[in-house]
Design a protein around this motif. Sequence first.
Motif, PDB file in Angstrom:
ATOM      1  N   THR A   3     -11.488  51.535  30.919  1.00 33.19           N
ATOM      2  CA  THR A   3     -12.377  51.140  29.922  1.00 33.19           C
ATOM      3  C   THR A   3     -13.727  51.480  30.738  1.00 33.19           C
ATOM      4  OG1 THR A   3     -11.267  49.343  28.869  1.00 33.19           O
ATOM      5  CG2 THR A   3     -13.578  49.333  28.748  1.00 33.19           C
ATOM      6  N   THR A   4     -14.552  52.315  29.962  1.00 30.60           N
ATOM      7  CA  THR A   4     -15.718  52.802  30.758  1.00 30.60           C
ATOM      8  C   THR A   4     -17.082  52.270  29.636  1.00 30.60           C
ATOM      9  OG1 THR A   4     -14.864  54.648  31.554  1.00 30.60           O
ATOM     10  CG2 THR A   4     -17.067  54.611  31.295  1.00 30.60           C
ATOM     11  N   GLU A   5     -17.938  51.576  30.134  1.00 35.10           N
ATOM     12  CA  GLU A   5     -19.091  51.271  29.484  1.00 35.10           C
ATOM     13  C   GLU A   5     -20.376  51.917  29.984  1.00 35.10           C
ATOM     14  OE1 GLU A   5     -22.108  47.329  28.909  1.00 35.10           O
ATOM     15  OE2 GLU A   5     -20.310  47.137  30.153  1.00 35.10           O
ATOM     16  N   THR A   6     -21.321  52.426  29.169  1.00 36.51           N
ATOM     17  CA  THR A   6     -22.217  53.354  29.435  1.00 36.51           C
ATOM     18  C   THR A   6     -23.483  52.925  28.612  1.00 36.51           C
ATOM     19  OG1 THR A   6     -20.695  55.211  29.653  1.00 36.51           O
ATOM     20  CG2 THR A   6     -23.056  55.718  29.290  1.00 36.51           C
ATOM     21  N   ILE A   7     -24.660  53.116  29.318  1.00 36.18           N
ATOM     22  CA  ILE A   7     -25.807  52.714  28.723  1.00 36.18           C
ATOM     23  C   ILE A   7     -26.851  54.004  28.857  1.00 36.18           C
ATOM     24  CG2 ILE A   7     -27.891  51.112  28.636  1.00 36.18           C
ATOM     25  CD1 ILE A   7     -25.930  49.080  29.660  1.00 36.18           C
ATOM     26  N   ASP A   8     -27.212  54.477  27.832  1.00 37.89           N
ATOM     27  CA  ASP A   8     -27.950  55.798  28.013  1.00 37.89           C
ATOM     28  C   ASP A   8     -29.400  55.211  28.367  1.00 37.89           C
ATOM     29  OD1 ASP A   8     -29.265  55.251  25.631  1.00 37.89           O
ATOM     30  OD2 ASP A   8     -28.172  56.861  24.591  1.00 37.89           O
ATOM     31  N   ALA A   9     -30.243  56.557  28.273  1.00 34.69           N
ATOM     32  CA  ALA A   9     -31.582  56.216  28.856  1.00 34.69           C
ATOM     33  C   ALA A   9     -32.579  55.643  27.660  1.00 34.69           C
ATOM     34  CB  ALA A   9     -32.186  57.866  29.222  1.00 34.69           C
ATOM     35  N   GLN A  10     -32.075  55.590  26.468  1.00 27.34           N
ATOM     36  CA  GLN A  10     -32.790  54.928  25.437  1.00 27.34           C
ATOM     37  C   GLN A  10     -32.094  53.433  25.446  1.00 27.34           C
ATOM     38  OE1 GLN A  10     -31.483  58.038  25.174  1.00 27.34           O
ATOM     39  NE2 GLN A  10     -33.392  58.804  25.608  1.00 27.34           N
ATOM     40  N   GLY A  11     -31.241  53.018  26.103  1.00 24.28           N
ATOM     41  CA  GLY A  11     -30.623  51.660  26.189  1.00 24.28           C
ATOM     42  C   GLY A  11     -29.547  51.499  25.513  1.00 24.28           C
ATOM     43  N   ARG A  35     -25.715  51.363  24.259  1.00 20.00           N
ATOM     44  CA  ARG A  35     -24.529  51.005  24.983  1.00 20.00           C
ATOM     45  C   ARG A  35     -23.345  51.646  24.066  1.00 20.00           C
ATOM     46  NH1 ARG A  35     -20.922  46.696  24.172  1.00 20.00           N
ATOM     47  NH2 ARG A  35     -19.869  46.177  25.966  1.00 20.00           N
ATOM     48  N   SER A  36     -22.325  52.051  24.893  1.00 21.43           N
ATOM     49  CA  SER A  36     -21.082  52.616  24.115  1.00 21.43           C
ATOM     50  C   SER A  36     -19.903  52.187  25.155  1.00 21.43           C
ATOM     51  CB  SER A  36     -21.211  53.909  23.968  1.00 21.43           C
ATOM     52  OG  SER A  36     -21.245  54.797  25.174  1.00 21.43           O
ATOM     53  N   VAL A  37     -18.946  51.952  24.582  1.00 17.19           N
ATOM     54  CA  VAL A  37     -17.583  51.639  25.428  1.00 17.19           C
ATOM     55  C   VAL A  37     -16.336  52.276  24.884  1.00 17.19           C
ATOM     56  CG1 VAL A  37     -16.073  49.716  25.734  1.00 17.19           C
ATOM     57  CG2 VAL A  37     -18.372  49.147  25.588  1.00 17.19           C
ATOM     58  N   SER A  38     -15.718  53.105  25.847  1.00 14.18           N
ATOM     59  CA  SER A  38     -14.554  54.059  25.590  1.00 14.18           C
ATOM     60  C   SER A  38     -13.431  53.260  26.473  1.00 14.18           C
ATOM     61  CB  SER A  38     -14.686  55.418  25.927  1.00 14.18           C
ATOM     62  OG  SER A  38     -14.959  55.629  27.261  1.00 14.18           O
ATOM     63  N   ASP A  87      -1.504  63.629  27.303  1.00 13.41           N
ATOM     64  CA  ASP A  87      -2.692  63.350  26.551  1.00 13.41           C
ATOM     65  C   ASP A  87      -2.224  61.983  26.158  1.00 13.41           C
ATOM     66  OD1 ASP A  87      -3.940  65.493  27.420  1.00 13.41           O
ATOM     67  OD2 ASP A  87      -3.857  66.625  25.563  1.00 13.41           O
ATOM     68  N   SER A  88      -3.529  61.159  26.122  1.00 10.52           N
ATOM     69  CA  SER A  88      -3.433  59.808  25.145  1.00 10.52           C
ATOM     70  C   SER A  88      -4.406  59.757  24.659  1.00 10.52           C
ATOM     71  CB  SER A  88      -3.156  58.732  26.290  1.00 10.52           C
ATOM     72  OG  SER A  88      -1.883  58.543  27.176  1.00 10.52           O
ATOM     73  N   PRO A  89      -4.774  59.083  23.577  1.00 11.19           N
ATOM     74  CA  PRO A  89      -5.962  58.796  22.765  1.00 11.19           C
ATOM     75  C   PRO A  89      -6.943  58.281  23.303  1.00 11.19           C
ATOM     76  CG  PRO A  89      -4.088  57.878  21.449  1.00 11.19           C
ATOM     77  CD  PRO A  89      -3.497  58.355  22.778  1.00 11.19           C
ATOM     78  N   VAL A  90      -8.288  58.604  23.184  1.00 12.94           N
ATOM     79  CA  VAL A  90      -9.343  58.051  23.547  1.00 12.94           C
ATOM     80  C   VAL A  90     -10.087  57.343  22.505  1.00 12.94           C
ATOM     81  CG1 VAL A  90     -11.537  58.102  24.968  1.00 12.94           C
ATOM     82  CG2 VAL A  90      -9.472  59.125  25.792  1.00 12.94           C
ATOM     83  N   THR A  91     -10.565  56.117  22.445  1.00 14.57           N
ATOM     84  CA  THR A  91     -11.536  55.551  21.446  1.00 14.57           C
ATOM     85  C   THR A  91     -12.745  55.012  21.986  1.00 14.57           C
ATOM     86  OG1 THR A  91     -10.651  52.918  21.887  1.00 14.57           O
ATOM     87  CG2 THR A  91      -9.342  54.359  20.320  1.00 14.57           C
ATOM     88  N   GLY A  92     -13.726  55.355  21.159  1.00 11.99           N
ATOM     89  CA  GLY A  92     -15.357  54.922  21.514  1.00 11.99           C
ATOM     90  C   GLY A  92     -16.208  56.034  22.005  1.00 11.99           C
ATOM     91  N   ASP A  93     -15.687  57.104  22.416  1.00 10.24           N
ATOM     92  CA  ASP A  93     -16.325  58.214  22.974  1.00 10.24           C
ATOM     93  C   ASP A  93     -16.464  59.375  21.982  1.00 10.24           C
ATOM     94  OD1 ASP A  93     -17.754  60.263  24.372  1.00 10.24           O
ATOM     95  OD2 ASP A  93     -16.782  59.571  26.288  1.00 10.24           O
ATOM     96  N   PRO A  94     -17.494  59.735  21.392  1.00  8.75           N
ATOM     97  CA  PRO A  94     -17.584  60.786  20.489  1.00  8.75           C
ATOM     98  C   PRO A  94     -17.419  62.217  20.971  1.00  8.75           C
ATOM     99  CG  PRO A  94     -19.786  59.995  20.844  1.00  8.75           C
ATOM    100  CD  PRO A  94     -18.855  59.093  21.368  1.00  8.75           C
ATOM    101  N   ASN A  95     -17.453  62.185  22.267  1.00  7.84           N
ATOM    102  CA  ASN A  95     -17.254  63.454  23.215  1.00  7.84           C
ATOM    103  C   ASN A  95     -15.882  63.733  23.680  1.00  7.84           C
ATOM    104  OD1 ASN A  95     -19.921  64.284  23.042  1.00  7.84           O
ATOM    105  ND2 ASN A  95     -20.250  62.527  24.345  1.00  7.84           N
ATOM    106  N   VAL A  96     -14.974  62.891  23.505  1.00  9.93           N
ATOM    107  CA  VAL A  96     -13.595  63.007  24.164  1.00  9.93           C
ATOM    108  C   VAL A  96     -12.571  62.310  23.016  1.00  9.93           C
ATOM    109  CG1 VAL A  96     -12.030  62.066  25.856  1.00  9.93           C
ATOM    110  CG2 VAL A  96     -14.358  62.507  26.455  1.00  9.93           C
ATOM    111  N   ASP A  97     -11.760  62.974  22.825  1.00  4.64           N
ATOM    112  CA  ASP A  97     -10.641  62.343  21.883  1.00  4.64           C
ATOM    113  C   ASP A  97      -9.259  62.003  22.595  1.00  4.64           C
ATOM    114  OD1 ASP A  97      -9.799  65.173  22.201  1.00  4.64           O
ATOM    115  OD2 ASP A  97     -10.760  65.450  20.157  1.00  4.64           O
TER     116      ASP A  97
END
Length: 96
Positions: A3-11, A13-16, A26-36
């Motif tokens: 599980t990865t939590e990211t906070i961008d420069a604008q604040g 938050r996203s969790v994948s 390959d296994s599915p990834v949820t929560g990241d629009p740049n990775v499937d």
Amino acid sequence: KITTETIDAQGKRSVSTVNGTLDGKDSPVTGDPNVDTASLKRDDANTTESQNKKSGRITSFFRRIVSRDKKMMTVTKTENNPQGEAIVDIEIFDRI
């Protein structure tokens, strides 16, 4: 499970999350629009690798190495920026 939590420069938050086995498939990834999907594999007792993919194309590569004494982990991330240049990020974690 990773599980990865990211906070961008604008604040923002996203969790994948990816649930997978260390078999290189390959296994599915949820929560990241740049990775499937992501593939995970174990190189040896202290080293794992993962590849994040979007539409079958590798977008980033991670190598995680845990020291033999289990007190430190080094994570090396490689990905391409929008101009196509390889960017390498190295993070070192100490167990406390």
